[in-house]
Design an enzyme around this catalytic site. Structure first.
Site: not given
Lengths: 199, 773
Positions: B188, B468
């Site tokens: 870079e 239940s």
């Protein structure tokens, strides 16, 4: 239900159960209780001690006891006295670290070390008892009492641990201003100490 | 004339003076303005760079895995844990995050980690296995055994704001591998350590390099300029902005060292996108693409990330793998030409595949339902901005293994149920929760079949009738009155009509529409018969049943009507886990929690979430009901789950089905885990499965895969076992042929012998004896 009705009911159940028996339900499985062998890392109470048949209870507990736990028989109880007798080395090591943290006043650290031990051996009543002690140090009295009671519940009659737990409960109740509750806990302490002294 | 000439020359000179003066004034004013502007930019830079430079999302961690001798764990399971954490299997330990696996011995170099209670340094260990357990752990550096060590915890998500979803994991420059640091500069900004923020030489060199390559391989902006651009400026491209960028780059260089600028750059750069979440910096990039910390990256992985800097969308390795690989190889060539790697390393690196972590990997929100639960628990204690900005570390109770089991078994389970029943694909939904019994920790949570996508979290927000599942609490209320009820108390199973307040009557029926005659309580529970449950419920009263439910952990506001006895009670799977967890812990309720502790980003403890225990249900009746729940699996509606019961143990649980088969539930537990499964449709239409044929199928697989430990069922002191004649419910002995060993609250077991008992003949004497004993 009158007598005749009861007989009819019983007869009907009998029929059902006979039929159920033919359909090979698990009668044998029931009569032999699940293997009480505890899982790895769990606490193993001394064989043949709890619970006592009611006829052999030497002294009845005071009537208003919140925790109906049977006092042990008078001879020297053969329960584990320290965590190291029933715990893996990881838990022993964590409990030692927790004791050091506690002595140094680092209650949060001690609690977290005990919680880590609890994750490894979730039903180790020595770990829960030590945790109750830390809660007492932290003046979290409700938690101290609850956790000590849980330890008592898991201890299945181990008087050595119960003694510690009742001491914690008594101190916590006293600190909460529950002097009657503290006295009741003290009665349990005296009772257990008499047992131990008598042995 | 002369005068006028003089006058005119004077006026020219005057004009010149005037112009000059104007120029000087405007230059000074301009200079003044410019310097004012520079001062303003300078202020901006220093404000931004001082203190915390980024809003850091909180990082959410799974529970750390404890390793200790005696732990039940096979080598393959440890390898799976290590793979999940991104550890690399290699021929030798080369650094933290690597392991060497043998048949009965795994050497592992554990990454150091700062836990809230202690810092654990890097460790090199040998873990030895025997009989499917860890036999010993040896510290290879200290040459001594170790009692207990932790693996570093898995990062499972971050909490970032919905609008500006910038996510990052900060790295320090000294933790970044030299190749990344130098390689990044080589690619870079080769003159980074020489220039003052902008580089004329750099521009020339980049132009030449690009010319040589025939395309753009180097940018002309310095790293400093790129940082300024990312940090302070918008993306518009014009000369004014270029100028501002240059001034700011110079100012930045004036105030800060090269290393500070490079470190900021490493943390700022955009490296990827996932939905609205932006992946910034190499710390998170490394986890996002390779599921490991940045210091463990190898040459080809570093090259890939450095390559992505050029354009995170264009070179997205997941979407454009070929372009990304070409870019990576080009970057590797730059590394070689700059002397950062040699020819052999270069050849080895270009031969590597991309090696991306599976799925979206790393710290991506892998477990959205779980992270949702964590956020809700944190709400009220932390401001939203604390969670999204301060980089807090949140240590949860998530057990990645349990979570994976739950996800896999729910998703594949409902898919195969749909296939078996030839249902339309994707019509069923499921949710599930796994918790620890005594610690009350939420170990796993799935909020729907698409468990990777955050969406409607059914485990928390879907409150459906529990059917239940309510029955144990009805019977528990009954058994709390031991003078009246025990496990063998006969309950009539004849048609019943219950008058309601609105002058109507309610006539509940059994699921099979049959009546079975009087049923002992435990069999009514095991077979989930409705009518006996309603009878018991009516006797104890609906308010008392609701009290029991609330004590167990139910938080809703169900109306006190008789249909409560059959589950006209809405609850979420998480709440059901709390309720059944209270049963599993023998009545000692531990408040469910998903968090153990929270620390600052530096690791300083902020908050701990200690275990909270409360005796919520009486112990002896709870023991009785748990015994009853083992019979649901042993001989009742959940026999299918017997396949998951470990040898010599027992599991407990209950099926739940609602009207017209709209909800299918199963809640069950072993010694250490509670698991709850719900299955149904989002549109509340019937889906055709009962609790047994639906949720139980899924639960059984989960219980098997979790290797649920069997209940030990050691009775507490105030419980006595009593051999009972199945026919009469009276005391039995060896003379009876059909018996059951039932637990009773002490002092409430039947004392009269059944007619079948041998002892029955001597009844009068025995009765007397028993009275006096």
């Amino acid at each position: 239900m009158n007598r005749a009705g009861k007989a009819k009911v019983i007869g009907a159940i009998g029929m059902i159960l006979v039929l159920a028996g033919c359909a090979s339900t698990t009668g044998t499985r029931e009569s032999s209780m699940p293997d009480p062998r505890p899982p790895i890392g769990a606490v193993i109470p001394a064989p043949g001690t709890p619970p006592q048949p009611p006829g052999q209870v030497p002294v009845l507990p005071p009537p208003a006891m919140p925790m109906p736990i049977e006092p042990p028989e008078p001879q020297a109880p053969s329960f584990p006295r320290s965590a190291s007798e029933i715990s893996g080395q990881a838990v022993v090591s964590l409990m030692q670290s927790a004791a050091q943290s506690r002595a140094a006043g680092r209650h949060d650290l001690a609690a977290s070390q005990l919680e880590r031990a609890q994750r490894i051996e979730p039903r180790n009543y020595f770990v829960w008892s030590a945790l109750a002690g830390v809660y007492l140090d932290q003046r979290q009295f409700d938690q101290a009492i609850s956790v000590a009671s849980k330890s008592n519940s898991l201890a299945r009659g181990n008087v050595y641990v119960e003694l510690e737990n009742w001491k914690i409960i008594s101190a916590a109740r006293l600190a909460q201003g529950d002097s009657l509750g503290a006295l009741q806990a003290q009665a349990r302490i005296d009772e257990i100490q008499r047992q131990l002294g008598g042995g | 004339m002369a005068r006028s000439k003089r006058k005119s020359s004077f006026s020219l000179r005057q004009l010149l003076y005037l112009l000059l003066a104007t120029l000087i004034v405007s230059l000074s004013v301009g200079g003044l303005l410019l310097s004012g502007y520079v001062v303003q930019l300078d202020q901006e830079i220093r404000t931004r760079f001082a203190g915390s430079r980024w809003a850091l999302p909180a990082q959410v961690y799974a529970a750390a895995v404890d390793l200790y001798p005696g732990r039940q764990l096979e080598p393959a399971e440890l390898r799976r844990e290590l793979d999940r954490l991104g550890y690399r299997h290699s021929p030798a330990l080369t650094g933290p995050g690597t392991y060497v696996a043998g048949e009965k011995r795994i050497e592992v170099a554990i990454r150091g980690f700062r836990f809230w209670d202690a810092e654990q340094p890097d460790l090199r260990l040998a873990v030895r296995f025997e009989d499917r357990r860890i036999a010993a752990i040896d510290d290879l550096e200290a040459g001594a055994p170790r009692d207990i060590v932790r693996l570093d915890p898995m990062l499972i998500g971050s909490i970032y704001p919905q609008s500006q979803a910038e996510d990052r994991v900060l790295v320090r420059l000294e933790d970044v591998p030299p190749l990344l640091r130098e390689g990044l500069i080589a690619v870079e900004d080769r003159g980074f350590y020489e220039h003052f923020g902008i580089s004329i030489r750099g521009i020339v060199r980049a132009a030449l390099a690009n010319l040589r390559a025939g395309r753009v391989v180097q940018g002309a902006s310095t790293i400093t300029q790129q940082l300024v651009k990312n940090f302070f400026l918008t993306s518009e491209r014009d000369w004014a902005r270029k100028g501002k960028e240059a001034i700011m780059a110079l100012l930045l260089e004036a105030h800060y060292t090269k290393d500070e600028i490079l470190e900021a750059y490493l943390n700022e750069i955009h490296l990827g996108q996932e939905g609205n979440r932006a992946v910034h910096g190499f710390g998170l990039g490394s986890r996002f693409y390779f599921n490991k910390p940045v210091d463990e990256l190898r040459a080809h992985e570093i090259a890939l990330l450095v390559g992505v800097v050029k354009g995170s969308s264009q070179y997205n390795p997941r979407r454009n793998p070929e372009r990304s690989q070409a870019r990576r190889d080009l970057v590797l060539k730059v590394f070689r030409d700059a002397g950062l790697i040699d020819q052999d390393q270069y050849l080895a690196a270009v031969a590597q595949p991309l090696g991306l972590a599976g799925g979206s990997g790393g710290s991506v929100a892998r477990y959205p339902a779980y992270v949702d639960l964590v956020k809700r628990q944190l709400k009220g204690q932390y401001q939203d901005s604390d969670l999204t900005n301060e980089g807090l570390r949140i240590f949860t109770t998530l057990d990645p293994n349990a979570q994976e089991v739950l996800e896999r078994d729910l998703a594949s389970g409902i898919a195969s149920l749909e296939k078996d029943r030839k249902l339309e694909d994707q019509t069923l939904q499921a949710a599930g929760v796994i918790t620890s019994v005594d610690g009350g920790e939420v170990l796993a949570m799935v909020g729907g079949r698409e468990f990777r996508y955050a969406g409607f979290n059914r485990a928390i927000d879907s409150r459906r009738s529990i059917g239940s599942l309510v029955k144990p609490f009805v019977f528990l209320t009954a058994l709390s009155n031991p003078d009246r009820f025990n496990l063998h108390t006969l309950l009539e199973d004849e048609p019943i009509e219950v008058p309601l307040s609105n002058r109507k009557t309610w006539a509940p029926k059994n699921y099979d529409r049959k009546n079975h005659g009087p049923q002992p309580l435990y069999l009514a529970l095991a077979h989930s018969y409705n009518i006996p449950t309603v009878r018991a419920g009516l006797e104890v009263g609906v308010e008392n049943v609701l009290d029991t439910l609330r004590a167990a952990g139910y938080s809703g506001d169900a109306m006190p009507v008789p249909s409560v006895f059959l589950g006209a009670v809405d609850a979420s799977p998480l709440e059901v886990a709390q309720m059944y967890g209270t049963l599993a812990a023998n009545g000692y309720q531990t408040e469910l929690s998903a968090i153990r502790s929270v620390t600052t980003k530096e690791g300083e403890p902020l908050n701990r979430y200690p275990i909270k225990v409360r005796q919520a249900l009486p112990e002896a009746p709870t023991y009785l009901i748990n015994w009853g729940l083992t019979q649901v699996i042993e001989q009742g509606t959940a026999r299918r789950a017997r396949a998951a019961v470990p040898a010599g143990g027992a599991l407990a649980g209950k099926t739940g089905t609602t009207d017209d088969l709209r909800d299918s539930w199963f809640a069950g537990f072993g010694a250490d885990r509670v698991a709850v499964v719900w299955m149904g449709r989002d549109d509340y239409k019937p889906m055709g499965f009962t609790g047994s044929s639906g949720a139980l199928v899924l639960w059984t697989q989960i219980a098997k895969d979790l290797q649920l430990r069997g209940l030990d069922m050691l009775p507490p002191a105030d419980i006595q076992d009593q051999l009972t004649d199945r026919f009469t419910g009276l005391k039995a002995d060896e003379g009876c042929t059909s018996v059951v060993l039932l637990p009773y609250v002490r002092g409430h077991a039947p004392t009269a012998y059944a007619p079948c008992a041998l002892a029955a003949e001597r009844t009068p004497l025995d009765w007397l004896r028993e009275i006096f004993e």
